[in-house]
Design an enzyme around this catalytic site. Structure first.
Site, short mmCIF file in Angstrom:
data_model
loop_
_atom_site.label_atom_id
_atom_site.label_comp_id
_atom_site.label_asym_id
_atom_site.label_seq_id
_atom_site.Cartn_x
_atom_site.Cartn_y
_atom_site.Cartn_z
N THR A 63 -7.38 -3.81 -8.45
CA THR A 63 -6.23 -3.90 -7.55
C THR A 63 -5.57 -2.53 -7.41
O THR A 63 -5.25 -1.88 -8.41
CB THR A 63 -5.18 -4.89 -8.09
OG1 THR A 63 -5.83 -6.11 -8.40
CG2 THR A 63 -4.08 -5.13 -7.07
N GLY A 87 -16.00 1.86 -3.26
CA GLY A 87 -15.85 1.19 -4.55
C GLY A 87 -16.60 1.93 -5.65
O GLY A 87 -16.49 3.15 -5.77
N SER A 120 -1.19 0.96 -13.64
CA SER A 120 -2.45 1.50 -14.18
C SER A 120 -2.71 2.93 -13.73
O SER A 120 -3.75 3.50 -14.06
CB SER A 120 -3.63 0.60 -13.76
OG SER A 120 -3.88 0.71 -12.38
N LYS A 157 0.82 -1.22 0.00
CA LYS A 157 0.00 0.00 0.00
C LYS A 157 0.85 1.27 0.00
O LYS A 157 0.55 2.23 -0.71
CB LYS A 157 -0.94 0.01 1.21
CG LYS A 157 -2.04 -1.03 1.14
CD LYS A 157 -2.92 -0.98 2.38
CE LYS A 157 -3.83 -2.20 2.44
NZ LYS A 157 -4.74 -2.28 1.30
N ASP A 166 -5.44 2.57 -3.20
CA ASP A 166 -4.13 3.22 -3.04
C ASP A 166 -3.99 4.40 -4.00
O ASP A 166 -3.41 5.44 -3.63
CB ASP A 166 -3.01 2.21 -3.29
CG ASP A 166 -3.03 1.07 -2.28
OD1 ASP A 166 -3.51 1.28 -1.15
OD2 ASP A 166 -2.59 -0.04 -2.64
P1 ADP Z 1 -10.46 -0.38 -1.39
O1 ADP Z 1 -9.84 -1.20 -2.48
O2 ADP Z 1 -9.46 0.24 -0.48
O3 ADP Z 1 -11.60 -1.07 -0.69
P2 ADP Z 1 -12.44 1.03 -2.99
O4 ADP Z 1 -12.81 -0.25 -3.64
O5 ADP Z 1 -13.48 1.71 -2.15
O6 ADP Z 1 -11.09 0.90 -2.14
O7 ADP Z 1 -11.97 2.04 -4.14
C1 ADP Z 1 -11.40 3.30 -3.88
C2 ADP Z 1 -11.95 4.31 -4.85
O8 ADP Z 1 -11.66 3.89 -6.20
C3 ADP Z 1 -13.47 4.46 -4.80
O9 ADP Z 1 -13.84 5.43 -3.83
C4 ADP Z 1 -13.80 4.92 -6.22
O10 ADP Z 1 -13.63 6.32 -6.34
C5 ADP Z 1 -12.74 4.21 -7.06
N1 ADP Z 1 -13.28 2.95 -7.59
C6 ADP Z 1 -13.13 1.71 -7.07
N2 ADP Z 1 -13.81 0.79 -7.80
C7 ADP Z 1 -14.39 1.47 -8.81
C8 ADP Z 1 -15.23 1.12 -9.91
N3 ADP Z 1 -15.62 -0.15 -10.08
N4 ADP Z 1 -15.64 2.10 -10.75
C9 ADP Z 1 -15.26 3.38 -10.58
N5 ADP Z 1 -14.48 3.79 -9.56
C10 ADP Z 1 -14.05 2.86 -8.68
NA NA Z 2 -5.85 -1.31 -12.27
#
Ligand code: ADP
Ligand code: NA
Length: 301
Positions: free
Chosen positions: A246, A220, A289, A41, A250
């Site tokens: 993935t 997410g 990415s 991280k 971060d």
């Molecule tokens: P972690 O992996 O720490 O649980 P998240 O999955 O919440 O973090 O993702 C962090 C940020 O990345 C989200 O607040 C969002 O802005 C972006 N993000 C993650 N997944 C998606 C997705 N499927 N589509 C668009 N943005 C995403």
């Molecule tokens: Na990626």
């Protein structure tokens, strides 16, 4: 204007093998060729902050092995200063990742050198992290070290972004130093030590009531909740074609730190981070990415 982000945290070599299914006890399975990716991280967050345009320094500990050289080279390629990285006796942190067709990856993390970052080592690095505009920490290094650094940095007026991942219960004294605390929904509940039914906005309010100066809960594909003295607000995610999430969290943390260091307010920082992490999920890998600032600005426009 130089915006100065310091990341004190973890670096891991991610060893990835695709397998047809999880092996059972005593079983040997044949998998794909080994893929080696830069991860951890802390390293990911530093790479993201640098790509977003911040002058970024990574402070951590790696081993005296080839994985260390690989991780440091990747960070340098992303524009991260790595002269504060220590080389210890323990092996470089490693994540062993099995990719199965069900998409439920199985991961074993060997923290290795990351767990050599004790309070004494952190103190040796203090001149660096006390010079930060924004200091980023996560919990992939010993909690005792994080508690010490967060407290001292905040007391000396350094803005601290704590990403409480992996999740741990946090003392109010630690929360009071966080501006912001960044967590996902699961981590928010563990930090609070609460399993009460609550909306995301209520969770954010609970974290503020527990002492955090400001808070971001990432959700997410649903975006993020931002909370501070001005109130609690949802920043929606962008709709994108998801290839690999993935390291999205971060990317979000690194981008948020960069924007705060540049003087943005928390809501604008989160809007930028939401765009950067949306782009990151549209291609494979974590650090590889992460888009640069121009690409994020073009995406927002
Ligand atoms: P972690 O992996 O720490 O649980 P998240 O999955 O919440 O973090 O993702 C962090 C940020 O990345 C989200 O607040 C969002 O802005 C972006 N993000 C993650 N997944 C998606 C997705 N499927 N589509 C668009 N943005 C995403
Ligand atoms: Na990626």
């Amino acid at each position: 204007m130089v915006s100065n982000v310091m990341v004190l945290g973890s670096a891991n070599a991610d060893l990835v093998v695709e397998v047809p299914r999880r092996p059972s006890g005593g079983e040997t399975l044949l998998g794909s060729d080994l893929h080696l990716f830069p991860g951890g991280k802390g390293a990911n967050q530093a790479a993201a902050a640098a790509r977003a345009g911040a002058a970024t320094r990574f402070l951590g500990c790696v081993g005296r092995d080839a994985h260390a050289d690989f991780l440091l080279q990747n960070l340098a390629d992303a524009g991260v200063e790595v002269d504060g990285v220590r080389r210890g006796e323990r092996p470089t942190g490693t994540a062993m990742i099995l990719l199965t067709p069900d998409g439920e990856n199985s991961i074993v993390v060997s923290p290795g050198a990351n767990y050599s970052i004790d309070v004494a080592m952190a103190e040796e690095l203090a001149p660096a992290w006390l010079a930060a505009d924004v200091l980023v920490l996560n919990l992939e290094v010993p909690l005792e070290t994080v508690v010490h650094v967060v407290g001292r940095a905040a007391a000396e007026g350094v803005r601290v972004l704590l990403n409480a991942a992996p999740a741990a219960h946090l003392d109010p004294v630690v929360l009071q130093a966080c501006d912001p605390l960044v967590v996902n929904e699961y981590e928010a509940r563990i930090v609070l030590g609460s399993d009460r039914e609550a909306t995301f906005e209520e969770l954010a309010a609970d974290l503020l009531a527990a002492g955090a100066r400001s808070v971001v809960i990432t959700l997410g594909a649903a975006g993020a909740v931002v909370g501070d003295a001005d109130g609690v607000e949802v920043v929606p995610a962008h709709r994108v074609e998801v290839v690999d999430t993935t390291g999205a969290g971060d990317a979000f943390v690194g981008a948020t730190a960069c924007e705060l260091a540049r003087g943005a307010n928390l809501r604008d920082a989160v809007r930028f981070a939401t765009a950067m992490s949306a782009i990151a999920v549209t291609s494979k890998g974590a650090q590889s990415s992460y888009p640069d600032r121009d690409a994020v600005e073009a995406f927002i426009r």
